[in-house]
Design an enzyme around this catalytic site. Structure first.
Site, PDB file in Angstrom:
ATOM      1  N   TRP A  64      -5.805  53.535  31.685  1.00  0.00           N
ATOM      2  CA  TRP A  64      -5.334  53.251  30.329  1.00  0.00           C
ATOM      3  C   TRP A  64      -5.389  51.750  30.034  1.00  0.00           C
ATOM      4  CZ3 TRP A  64      -1.478  50.200  28.371  1.00  0.00           C
ATOM      5  CH2 TRP A  64      -1.104  50.414  27.043  1.00  0.00           C
ATOM      6  N   HIS A  65      -5.113  50.956  31.066  1.00  0.00           N
ATOM      7  CA  HIS A  65      -5.066  49.506  30.869  1.00  0.00           C
ATOM      8  C   HIS A  65      -6.444  48.889  30.648  1.00  0.00           C
ATOM      9  CE1 HIS A  65      -0.905  49.803  32.320  1.00  0.00           C
ATOM     10  NE2 HIS A  65      -0.726  48.633  31.756  1.00  0.00           N
ATOM     11  N   GLY A  66      -7.478  49.517  31.082  1.00  0.00           N
ATOM     12  CA  GLY A  66      -8.785  48.919  30.848  1.00  0.00           C
ATOM     13  C   GLY A  66      -9.906  49.640  31.568  1.00  0.00           C
ATOM     14  N   PHE A  99      -5.695  46.085  25.451  1.00  0.00           N
ATOM     15  CA  PHE A  99      -5.521  47.452  25.928  1.00  0.00           C
ATOM     16  C   PHE A  99      -5.284  48.415  24.788  1.00  0.00           C
ATOM     17  CE2 PHE A  99      -3.509  44.907  29.525  1.00  0.00           C
ATOM     18  CZ  PHE A  99      -4.732  44.746  30.143  1.00  0.00           C
TER      19      PHE A  99
END
Length: 486
Positions: free
Chosen positions: A328-330, A486
């Site tokens: 999800w963060h990248g 993000f």
């Protein structure tokens, strides 16, 4: 539009005055105004992506109504299809913009390892700011409607306000419709004490972002950008400063967002609760990015069985949510590895039933932590800091090289991070943690009011001046919030 920008300093007072002076007696106009200014706020960065957030919002709104209608008619399977369809459509949009090139490149590298070379097309697209945040917020609504946890609204304006509310639009907290949507559906009256507390929280958030995080970023960038040339101490300091930077940056944003929402009579959920005072990794994840962690627990972990299944499946579930959190963060394997790292730290605690041993408040009834608590906090901080090295690195190779050089006791370097040059910053960090420890059981880190009026306003003035001078000194650097990407 950035919170720490001149444009926002002009934007916020104008919006505040119009909201309460011109529109206070008409709820629908207030909500419509919130939608308009939120779209101005978001479109300030790139107006083209307004169509994307409008589509996500509209899709979730209509799906909520259709799901409810089918549930009332006993057509649960059809309601489930619409719910799944909305999830698929919105995740597909997120996937194209955020992950398409990552998966294509990863597949290409995998096939190349078997001497298979295929020419896959990549997309030259910009990642829309905050897409992960507002997508997850919109998805939670239709899922909760399907679960009968919330009644779908027919008030399209209040729903658009719920998804696009500008204080938390681009970097959270990720709100639930059960908390935020009803606040747009009932009359709001100006609350002076709430507004003052919001201003105080915003000031503290600005201090964490501008004074702490932006200056930590300067030293962290030196270490990470030159990791193969600087010595071990500089690398250790660089890792420490990034650990403080990401906390000051993201929790600073959350404080500003929550405080800003209070100016409009809206209460957002807390997103941070002193994570660096955690006594183990399980407690850290109850205190860090709370809204995202609750989202994954409620919509992924529990549906998979949570901890009510066999131990092997519990381990699977833990890895699933941490790997998804990393992704999800990248779109980089460093984020996935960071998630796996924390899963490895978390699994032993849950297998030994120790993941709830620190649910109680920090050092209740004591001014200072015990030696055992302090030792546990320091150990947890170091473990988290190692994870942040992987998170900050541009590749797995860089992360491994950084850690290897950091522990090698290499002292030869021509430049790097100096204790002498950064000494003042350690003082500011100590002040931040001291204030937050003092207010650890309050509503937020800067909630308790100093009794003496003169001292209180002197503190406010000192913080304002610190923010102003720190901002002026760092104007030439990139001071965007980390979580915007993000």
């Amino acid at each position: 539009m950035l919170f720490n920008s001149f444009a926002f300093a002009v934007f916020l007072p104008i919006v505040f005055l119009l909201y309460w002076k011109a529109l206070a007696k008409n709820l629908k106009l207030q909500n419509l105004f919130i939608v308009i200014v939120s779209y101005v706020f978001y479109g300030w960065w790139d107006w083209r992506f307004l169509f994307l957030i409008a589509f996500t919002t509209g899709c979730s709104y209509f799906c909520g109504l259709v799901i409810k209608r089918n549930l009332d008619r006993g057509k649960d399977n059809l309601a489930r299809c619409y719910s799944i369809g909305n999830v698929v459509v919105n995740l597909a949009i997120l996937g194209v913009f955020k992950y398409y090139n990552f998966f294509v490149d990863s597949l290409s590298d995998l096939l190349a390892a078997f001497s298979i070379h295929l020419d896959y097309p990549t997309l030259n697209i910009i990642l829309p700011v905050g897409i992960s945040f507002y997508t997850f917020q919109a998805l939670s609504y239709t899922i909760d409607v399907k679960r009968r946890k919330i009644e779908p609204t027919r008030d399209v304006i209040s729903f658009f306000a719920f998804v696009s509310f500008f204080p938390q639009l681009v970097a959270g907290p990720i709100e639930r419709a059960t908390n935020l949507l009803p606040q747009f559906q009932r009359e709001r009256r100006f609350d002076y004490d709430m507004a003052v507390d919001g201003c105080r929280q915003m000031l503290w958030g600005c201090f964490k972002k501008v004074v702490i995080a932006d200056n930590c970023a300067y030293y962290a960038d030196i270490a990470f950008d030159n990791h193969s040339e600087v010595g071990s101490l500089s690398l250790l300091l660089g890792a420490f400063f990034f650990t403080i930077q990401i906390y000051g940056d993201f929790s600073g944003y959350s404080s500003i967002a929550i405080g800003c929402a209070k100016l409009f009579g809206i209460k957002l959920q807390a997103n941070f609760k002193l994570p660096y005072f955690s006594r183990d990794v399980a407690e850290f994840w109850k205190r860090w990015h709370i809204s995202l962690n609750k989202w994954f627990v409620d919509y992924v972990y529990i549906p998979l069985g949570g901890n009510r299944v066999s131990k092997s499946k519990v381990v699977r579930n833990i890895f699933v949510i941490f790997l998804l959190s990393g992704l999800w963060h990248g779109a980089n394997w460093t984020y996935v590895t960071w998630g796996a790292y924390h899963a490895c730290l978390f699994v032993p605690l849950i297998l030994l039933n120790k993941n709830h041993r620190y649910d109680a408040a920090l050092s209740q009834g004591r001014a200072l932590p015990t030696l055992k608590e302090m030792a546990n906090m320091c150990l947890t901080f170091v473990l988290v800091m190692v994870g942040w090295i992987v998170f900050r690195a541009t590749s797995i190779e860089q992360a491994c090289e950084y850690v290897a050089r950091m522990v090698s006791l290499e002292t030869n370097s021509t430049f790097g991070v100096s204790l002498r040059d950064s000494g003042w910053l350690f003082g500011a960090i100590a002040l931040m943690f001291g204030v937050e420890w003092k207010n650890r059981n309050a509503e937020h880190e800067f909630h308790r009011v100093i009794p003496n009026t003169v001292v209180r306003y002197l503190v406010y003035v000192a913080l304002v001046l610190a923010v102003y001078f720190a901002y002026m000194m760092s104007m030439e650097r990139d001071n965007e919030f980390i979580y915007f990407q993000f």
